[in-house]
Motif scaffolding. Structure first.
Motif, short mmCIF file in Angstrom:
data_model
loop_
_atom_site.label_atom_id
_atom_site.label_comp_id
_atom_site.label_asym_id
_atom_site.label_seq_id
_atom_site.Cartn_x
_atom_site.Cartn_y
_atom_site.Cartn_z
N MET A 185 0.65 -1.18 0.31
CA MET A 185 0.05 0.15 0.29
C MET A 185 0.94 1.16 0.30
O MET A 185 0.61 1.97 -0.74
CB MET A 185 -0.79 -0.46 1.05
CG MET A 185 -2.22 -0.87 1.48
SD MET A 185 -3.15 -1.16 2.50
CE MET A 185 -2.77 -1.09 3.45
N CYS B 263 2.06 2.03 -3.83
CA CYS B 263 1.46 2.16 -4.11
C CYS B 263 0.85 3.36 -4.50
O CYS B 263 1.06 4.40 -5.34
CB CYS B 263 0.11 1.40 -4.24
SG CYS B 263 -0.85 1.77 -5.50
N TYR C 173 -7.96 -1.19 -0.26
CA TYR C 173 -8.56 -1.49 -0.33
C TYR C 173 -9.34 -1.24 -1.86
O TYR C 173 -10.38 -2.41 -2.51
CB TYR C 173 -10.06 -1.25 -0.06
CG TYR C 173 -10.15 -0.83 1.58
CD1 TYR C 173 -9.70 -2.25 1.85
CD2 TYR C 173 -10.08 -0.21 2.73
CE1 TYR C 173 -9.80 -2.82 3.52
CE2 TYR C 173 -9.94 -0.50 3.57
CZ TYR C 173 -9.82 -1.47 4.72
OH TYR C 173 -10.14 -1.34 5.62
N LEU C 174 -7.83 -1.11 -2.58
CA LEU C 174 -7.97 -0.53 -4.38
C LEU C 174 -6.65 -1.32 -4.84
O LEU C 174 -5.99 -1.21 -4.37
CB LEU C 174 -8.07 0.40 -4.55
CG LEU C 174 -9.13 1.00 -4.68
CD1 LEU C 174 -8.98 2.52 -4.99
CD2 LEU C 174 -10.68 1.00 -4.99
N SER C 175 -7.18 -2.31 -5.49
CA SER C 175 -6.20 -3.37 -6.35
C SER C 175 -5.76 -2.52 -7.08
O SER C 175 -5.99 -1.45 -7.77
CB SER C 175 -6.83 -4.37 -7.40
OG SER C 175 -7.88 -3.59 -8.27
N GLU C 176 -4.73 -2.27 -7.95
CA GLU C 176 -3.43 -2.49 -8.78
C GLU C 176 -4.41 -1.63 -10.16
O GLU C 176 -4.22 -0.48 -9.98
CB GLU C 176 -2.78 -2.64 -9.15
CG GLU C 176 -1.44 -2.73 -7.96
CD GLU C 176 0.45 -3.12 -8.41
OE1 GLU C 176 0.16 -3.01 -9.44
OE2 GLU C 176 0.75 -3.54 -7.73
N GLU C 177 -5.31 -2.80 -10.38
CA GLU C 177 -5.94 -3.27 -11.56
C GLU C 177 -7.20 -1.96 -11.60
O GLU C 177 -7.36 -0.64 -11.90
CB GLU C 177 -6.64 -4.68 -11.39
CG GLU C 177 -7.56 -3.92 -13.06
CD GLU C 177 -8.06 -5.49 -13.41
OE1 GLU C 177 -8.89 -5.61 -13.82
OE2 GLU C 177 -7.43 -6.39 -13.21
N LYS C 178 -7.72 -1.86 -10.35
CA LYS C 178 -9.06 -0.58 -10.38
C LYS C 178 -8.03 0.73 -10.09
O LYS C 178 -8.98 1.70 -10.56
CB LYS C 178 -9.57 -1.09 -8.82
CG LYS C 178 -10.85 -2.31 -9.16
CD LYS C 178 -11.10 -2.35 -7.11
CE LYS C 178 -12.79 -3.54 -7.89
NZ LYS C 178 -13.53 -3.27 -6.39
#
Length: 168
Positions: A1, A4, A26-31
């Motif tokens: 995190m 990121c 709570y967000l993926s790298e894709e999101k």
């Protein structure tokens, strides 16, 4: 995190870093990539402008697409703000469209059109004021010239935007 948040352009030592970590928790790298792409498309921002906006207001990544779309349409199309202007002031995107952004826009527009407001006061400064200060600076000084201004503003804040703000 942490990495990121840093990759989004939010420096580890900045005041916004903990907000950035919270936003990406709570967000993926894709999101995140999808949201960044959506911000670029919706606000017509460059990579640098997205980075500026996210570093100043990381919670932007958690805003819904509908929320971002409606604010983009209003701020760019109706208010006439440049995308870069919004990127440097992304906190604008945190305010209620119907409860703050739109009503204050109508007040500022009315005052400028009727030459009751200095041209150097911009929309951002009106939005950033607390309700009390906004009333003191933008409504109360014009009660004699525009006696319905407070009433019209109150209606606008309730979502009942008058067809136009009135003088008498």
């Amino acid at each position: 995190m942490v990495s990121c948040a840093e990759s989004l352009g939010v420096p580890r030592g900045s005041r916004m870093f903990r907000h950035a970590v919270s936003a990406v928790a709570y967000l993926s790298e894709e999101k995140i990539a999808t949201k960044v792409g959506y911000l670029k498309k919706t606000f017509r921002w460059s990579d640098a402008e997205v980075s500026i906006a996210v570093s100043k207001f990381p919670i932007l990544l958690t805003r819904s697409k509908d929320s971002l779309q409606s604010r983009s349409e209003f701020l760019v199309s109706e208010v006439g703000l440049e995308p870069a202007y919004i990127a440097h002031r992304p906190v604008l995107l945190s305010y209620s469209l119907e409860g703050r952004l739109r009503p204050r826009y109508h007040v500022v527009k009315f005052l400028k059109e009727n030459e009751l407001l200095d041209c150097d006061r911009d929309y951002y400064s009106a939005v950033m004021q607390t309700e009390k200060v906004f009333m003191e600076k933008y409504i109360c000084p014009h009660m004699e010239a525009a006696p319905h201004l407070a009433e019209d503003y109150a209606e606008a804040c309730r979502g009942e935007v008058p067809t136009r703000f009135r003088f008498a």
